[in-house]
Design a protein around this motif. Sequence first.
Motif, PDB file in Angstrom:
ATOM      1  N   GLY A 194       0.816  -1.209  -0.181  1.00  0.00           N
ATOM      2  CA  GLY A 194       0.044   0.076   0.158  1.00  0.00           C
ATOM      3  C   GLY A 194       0.819   1.335   0.009  1.00  0.00           C
ATOM      4  O   GLY A 194       0.190   2.376   0.037  1.00  0.00           O
ATOM      5  N   HIS A 195       2.066   1.235  -0.062  1.00  0.00           N
ATOM      6  CA  HIS A 195       2.918   2.179  -0.027  1.00  0.00           C
ATOM      7  C   HIS A 195       3.739   2.113  -1.512  1.00  0.00           C
ATOM      8  O   HIS A 195       4.093   1.161  -1.747  1.00  0.00           O
ATOM      9  CB  HIS A 195       4.130   2.373   1.050  1.00  0.00           C
ATOM     10  CG  HIS A 195       3.250   2.406   2.388  1.00  0.00           C
ATOM     11  ND1 HIS A 195       2.591   1.441   2.706  1.00  0.00           N
ATOM     12  CD2 HIS A 195       3.275   3.460   3.279  1.00  0.00           C
ATOM     13  CE1 HIS A 195       2.160   2.066   4.317  1.00  0.00           C
ATOM     14  NE2 HIS A 195       2.649   3.043   4.505  1.00  0.00           N
ATOM     15  N   GLY A 196       4.315   3.376  -1.883  1.00  0.00           N
ATOM     16  CA  GLY A 196       5.072   3.725  -2.914  1.00  0.00           C
ATOM     17  C   GLY A 196       4.390   2.635  -4.209  1.00  0.00           C
ATOM     18  O   GLY A 196       3.269   3.009  -4.551  1.00  0.00           O
ATOM     19  N   GLU A 197       5.306   1.904  -4.895  1.00  0.00           N
ATOM     20  CA  GLU A 197       4.743   1.133  -5.754  1.00  0.00           C
ATOM     21  C   GLU A 197       4.276  -0.139  -5.704  1.00  0.00           C
ATOM     22  O   GLU A 197       4.132  -1.032  -6.680  1.00  0.00           O
ATOM     23  CB  GLU A 197       5.824   1.303  -7.126  1.00  0.00           C
ATOM     24  CG  GLU A 197       6.154   2.461  -7.588  1.00  0.00           C
ATOM     25  CD  GLU A 197       7.051   2.614  -8.718  1.00  0.00           C
ATOM     26  OE1 GLU A 197       7.039   1.631  -9.493  1.00  0.00           O
ATOM     27  OE2 GLU A 197       8.023   3.529  -9.013  1.00  0.00           O
ATOM     28  N   SER A 198       4.392  -0.651  -4.508  1.00  0.00           N
ATOM     29  CA  SER A 198       4.037  -2.015  -4.141  1.00  0.00           C
ATOM     30  C   SER A 198       2.489  -2.073  -4.209  1.00  0.00           C
ATOM     31  O   SER A 198       1.647  -1.133  -4.013  1.00  0.00           O
ATOM     32  CB  SER A 198       4.567  -2.187  -2.742  1.00  0.00           C
ATOM     33  OG  SER A 198       5.757  -2.821  -2.596  1.00  0.00           O
ATOM     34  N   ALA A 199       1.780  -3.213  -4.231  1.00  0.00           N
ATOM     35  CA  ALA A 199       0.577  -3.582  -4.602  1.00  0.00           C
ATOM     36  C   ALA A 199      -0.127  -3.317  -3.167  1.00  0.00           C
ATOM     37  O   ALA A 199       0.319  -3.506  -1.982  1.00  0.00           O
ATOM     38  CB  ALA A 199       0.068  -4.718  -5.227  1.00  0.00           C
ATOM     39  N   ARG A 200      -1.473  -3.070  -2.838  1.00  0.00           N
ATOM     40  CA  ARG A 200      -2.332  -3.012  -1.948  1.00  0.00           C
ATOM     41  C   ARG A 200      -2.366  -4.228  -1.273  1.00  0.00           C
ATOM     42  O   ARG A 200      -2.368  -5.468  -2.019  1.00  0.00           O
ATOM     43  CB  ARG A 200      -3.463  -2.334  -2.249  1.00  0.00           C
ATOM     44  CG  ARG A 200      -3.817  -0.859  -2.657  1.00  0.00           C
ATOM     45  CD  ARG A 200      -5.158  -0.623  -2.645  1.00  0.00           C
ATOM     46  NE  ARG A 200      -5.292   0.808  -3.265  1.00  0.00           N
ATOM     47  CZ  ARG A 200      -6.339   1.570  -3.475  1.00  0.00           C
ATOM     48  NH1 ARG A 200      -7.411   0.782  -3.247  1.00  0.00           N
ATOM     49  NH2 ARG A 200      -6.363   2.594  -3.862  1.00  0.00           N
ATOM     50  N   ALA A 201      -2.399  -4.401   0.005  1.00  0.00           N
ATOM     51  CA  ALA A 201      -2.787  -5.813   0.675  1.00  0.00           C
ATOM     52  C   ALA A 201      -3.951  -6.499   0.463  1.00  0.00           C
ATOM     53  O   ALA A 201      -4.977  -5.566   0.383  1.00  0.00           O
ATOM     54  CB  ALA A 201      -2.520  -5.765   2.171  1.00  0.00           C
ATOM     55  N   LYS A 202      -3.943  -7.564   0.074  1.00  0.00           N
ATOM     56  CA  LYS A 202      -5.377  -8.304  -0.217  1.00  0.00           C
ATOM     57  C   LYS A 202      -6.116  -8.385   1.305  1.00  0.00           C
ATOM     58  O   LYS A 202      -7.205  -8.272   1.454  1.00  0.00           O
ATOM     59  CB  LYS A 202      -5.151  -9.672  -0.764  1.00  0.00           C
ATOM     60  CG  LYS A 202      -4.321  -9.609  -2.098  1.00  0.00           C
ATOM     61  CD  LYS A 202      -4.006 -10.810  -2.631  1.00  0.00           C
ATOM     62  CE  LYS A 202      -3.339 -10.975  -4.037  1.00  0.00           C
ATOM     63  NZ  LYS A 202      -2.932 -12.197  -4.633  1.00  0.00           N
ATOM     64  N   ASP A 203      -5.215  -8.584   2.418  1.00  0.00           N
ATOM     65  CA  ASP A 203      -5.831  -8.895   3.297  1.00  0.00           C
ATOM     66  C   ASP A 203      -5.656  -7.605   4.250  1.00  0.00           C
ATOM     67  O   ASP A 203      -4.475  -7.177   4.714  1.00  0.00           O
ATOM     68  CB  ASP A 203      -5.343 -10.117   4.200  1.00  0.00           C
ATOM     69  CG  ASP A 203      -6.034 -10.266   5.585  1.00  0.00           C
ATOM     70  OD1 ASP A 203      -6.586  -9.466   6.168  1.00  0.00           O
ATOM     71  OD2 ASP A 203      -5.350 -11.327   6.303  1.00  0.00           O
TER      72      ASP A 203
END
Length: 220
Positions: free
Chosen positions: A57-66
């Motif tokens: 959820g930060h920078g270019e990482s994907a949002r957490a699924k959980d």
Amino acid sequence: METLDAGGQRIAYRTSPGSGPAVVFVHGNSSSSAAWARVLDGAFGQRFRVLALDLPGHGESARAKDPAAYSIPGYARVVADFAEAAGAGDAVLVGWSLGGHIALSASTRLPGVRGIVVHGTPPVASPADLATAFLPNPAVATGFTGEVSREDATAYARAQLALGSPCRSTRRSPTSSPPTPRRARRSAAACRASRTPTSARSSPAPACRWRSCTAPRSSW
């Protein structure tokens, strides 16, 4: 930026060209791996294998699924999975603010970790103890200000350093003359030296080998 799968979570991260022992950097709340860009691009990154990840959820990482991943235990699990997936399970973990708490928690999942360096990370048992974790400092308010002047930014940076440190001792009064190039280079060298590992061991050590952290792991 590169990406990898860390326990089912897509994580974006930055790497340095260094080939020395691995060092994993964990950023603070609402930040990203960009906070460590100069470390990766500088002499430190040329010497060590530095990896700086974007938390879910930060920078270019994907949002957490959980949604449960947005917690210290959840982030710690991701950092540990990331370190293992990147072949850095024996790295030194460096955490700033929230990242420090995450690094401490992640270390319990990484038995081969060489050491931990934390900054702005009070060792408290719960949020209720935060009021006793920090010494009052007006400069901290700068971090919650929309527009920051160069003078305020400099005061904020100096507030993060211990009294008497080489970096802080370069402070000048408004009426003093600018430092000579030689003095400026010497001060810069002292600052860099205070942030450089004293040694790079080829095998896991029970104590952190950084100048800013000398406590044995048993005291963490």
